[in-house]
Write a protein that holds these residues in place. Structure first.
Motif, mmCIF file in Angstrom:
data_model
loop_
_atom_site.group_PDB
_atom_site.id
_atom_site.type_symbol
_atom_site.label_atom_id
_atom_site.label_comp_id
_atom_site.label_asym_id
_atom_site.label_seq_id
_atom_site.Cartn_x
_atom_site.Cartn_y
_atom_site.Cartn_z
ATOM 1 N N ALA A 191 -2.205 -1.398 8.065
ATOM 2 C CA ALA A 191 -1.156 -1.193 7.061
ATOM 3 C C ALA A 191 -1.157 0.244 6.557
ATOM 4 O O ALA A 191 -0.093 0.843 6.349
ATOM 5 N N LEU A 192 -2.333 0.817 6.373
ATOM 6 C CA LEU A 192 -2.430 2.208 5.937
ATOM 7 C C LEU A 192 -1.816 3.142 6.989
ATOM 8 O O LEU A 192 -1.102 4.084 6.640
ATOM 9 N N ASP A 193 -2.066 2.877 8.251
ATOM 10 C CA ASP A 193 -1.451 3.675 9.322
ATOM 11 C C ASP A 193 0.073 3.586 9.264
ATOM 12 O O ASP A 193 0.768 4.584 9.447
ATOM 13 N N THR A 194 0.591 2.397 8.992
ATOM 14 C CA THR A 194 2.044 2.211 8.870
ATOM 15 C C THR A 194 2.589 2.979 7.667
ATOM 16 O O THR A 194 3.652 3.606 7.751
ATOM 17 N N ALA A 195 1.865 2.956 6.560
ATOM 18 C CA ALA A 195 2.290 3.707 5.365
ATOM 19 C C ALA A 195 2.278 5.209 5.637
ATOM 20 O O ALA A 195 3.175 5.939 5.189
ATOM 21 N N ILE A 255 0.869 -1.173 0.000
ATOM 22 C CA ILE A 255 0.000 0.000 0.000
ATOM 23 C C ILE A 255 0.909 1.228 0.000
ATOM 24 O O ILE A 255 1.897 1.279 0.727
ATOM 25 N N ARG A 256 0.597 2.189 -0.878
ATOM 26 C CA ARG A 256 1.438 3.377 -1.058
ATOM 27 C C ARG A 256 0.567 4.630 -1.059
ATOM 28 O O ARG A 256 -0.430 4.709 -1.769
ATOM 29 N N VAL A 257 0.981 5.616 -0.259
ATOM 30 C CA VAL A 257 0.315 6.917 -0.199
ATOM 31 C C VAL A 257 1.280 7.932 -0.813
ATOM 32 O O VAL A 257 2.432 8.021 -0.397
ATOM 33 N N THR A 258 0.797 8.692 -1.808
ATOM 34 C CA THR A 258 1.656 9.661 -2.491
ATOM 35 C C THR A 258 1.058 11.057 -2.376
ATOM 36 O O THR A 258 -0.146 11.247 -2.567
ATOM 37 N N VAL A 259 1.923 11.999 -2.068
ATOM 38 C CA VAL A 259 1.524 13.401 -1.934
ATOM 39 C C VAL A 259 2.457 14.277 -2.755
ATOM 40 O O VAL A 259 3.567 13.876 -3.088
ATOM 41 N N SER A 260 1.987 15.474 -3.084
ATOM 42 C CA SER A 260 2.875 16.511 -3.629
ATOM 43 C C SER A 260 3.046 17.531 -2.507
ATOM 44 O O SER A 260 2.117 17.803 -1.755
ATOM 45 N N LEU A 261 4.259 18.083 -2.382
ATOM 46 C CA LEU A 261 4.582 18.947 -1.252
ATOM 47 C C LEU A 261 5.323 20.199 -1.691
ATOM 48 O O LEU A 261 6.108 20.166 -2.649
ATOM 49 N N ILE A 262 5.096 21.279 -0.951
ATOM 50 C CA ILE A 262 5.861 22.515 -1.119
ATOM 51 C C ILE A 262 6.177 23.040 0.275
ATOM 52 O O ILE A 262 5.277 23.228 1.094
ATOM 53 N N LEU A 263 7.460 23.280 0.534
ATOM 54 C CA LEU A 263 7.895 23.893 1.786
ATOM 55 C C LEU A 263 8.335 25.316 1.470
ATOM 56 O O LEU A 263 9.207 25.536 0.623
ATOM 57 N N THR A 264 7.710 26.290 2.144
ATOM 58 C CA THR A 264 7.941 27.700 1.856
ATOM 59 C C THR A 264 8.482 28.413 3.084
ATOM 60 O O THR A 264 8.016 28.186 4.204
ATOM 61 N N ASP A 265 9.457 29.289 2.862
ATOM 62 C CA ASP A 265 9.996 30.162 3.905
ATOM 63 C C ASP A 265 9.042 31.356 4.016
ATOM 64 O O ASP A 265 8.847 32.092 3.044
ATOM 65 N N THR A 266 8.459 31.576 5.190
ATOM 66 C CA THR A 266 7.462 32.648 5.323
ATOM 67 C C THR A 266 8.094 34.033 5.315
ATOM 68 O O THR A 266 7.441 34.999 4.921
ATOM 69 N N ALA A 267 9.344 34.155 5.715
ATOM 70 C CA ALA A 267 9.998 35.464 5.749
ATOM 71 C C ALA A 267 10.286 35.990 4.344
ATOM 72 O O ALA A 267 10.123 37.175 4.071
#
Length: 173
Positions: free
Chosen positions: A153-157, A111-123
């Motif tokens: 299994a989903l919790d572990t993923a 079981i695989r969970v996939t996300v797209s992510l963006i980390l932004t500097d607020t300053a």
């Protein structure tokens, strides 16, 4: 002879002093906000073997927050008080057959969970890093001594995904 052994012992002891498990995070980053995730999983496409799990995007966010709290390098804050903001979308939830018995009954899944992510500097408003496809996964058995439920299994993923996100945030500087 005693001096030689003492010298060797001291040299070996001192040589390990440079190791650290500390963060590589710049010192100006102390707080992070985790925005709610948008669920962009396409559940209606018949060509995709997608699973539907209610409120999965909320569970993803909760797992990430829990892992940052456990790690302790960054405190969780509201977006207007944070140094960094993590935002993203839940883009897929997949379950693949890995092993079948002689009657073609599935014995093991991934079981695989996939996300797209963006980390932004607020300053500065600048994107610190961006990941268009970031996954956490696990395998699980349906029978035998290692049998587990799909929910467990989903919790572990999700825990795997959250761990990878925290590592990407803390260690990749």
């Amino acid at each position: 002879m005693v001096r030689v052994l003492l010298s060797i012992f001291l040299a070996l002891t001192i040589s390990g002093c440079g190791y650290t498990t500390g963060s590589l995070l710049p010192s100006n980053y102390k707080k992070i906000a985790i925005q709610p995730f948008q669920n962009k999983v396409n559940f209606v496409d018949e060509n995709i073997r997608g699973l539907y799990v209610p409120h999965l995007e909320t569970n993803v966010r909760t797992a990430i927050i829990d892992k940052f709290l456990f790690d302790g390098h960054l405190r969780i804050a509201d977006p207007d008080k944070a140094d960094l903001v993590l935002s993203g979308d839940l883009i897929s939830l997949q379950q693949d057959d890995l092993r079948e018995d002689t009657n073609q009954n599935v014995q093991e899944y991934r079981i695989r969970v996939t996300v797209s992510l963006i980390l932004t500097d607020t300053a500065t408003g600048q994107v610190v890093w961006k990941e268009p496809s970031f996954s956490g996964e696990t395998t699980y058995f349906l029978t035998g001594t290692q049998a587990t439920s799909q929910s467990a299994a989903l919790d572990t993923a999700l825990t795997d995904l959250a761990t990878r996100i925290v590592e990407r945030t803390i260690e990749n500087w």
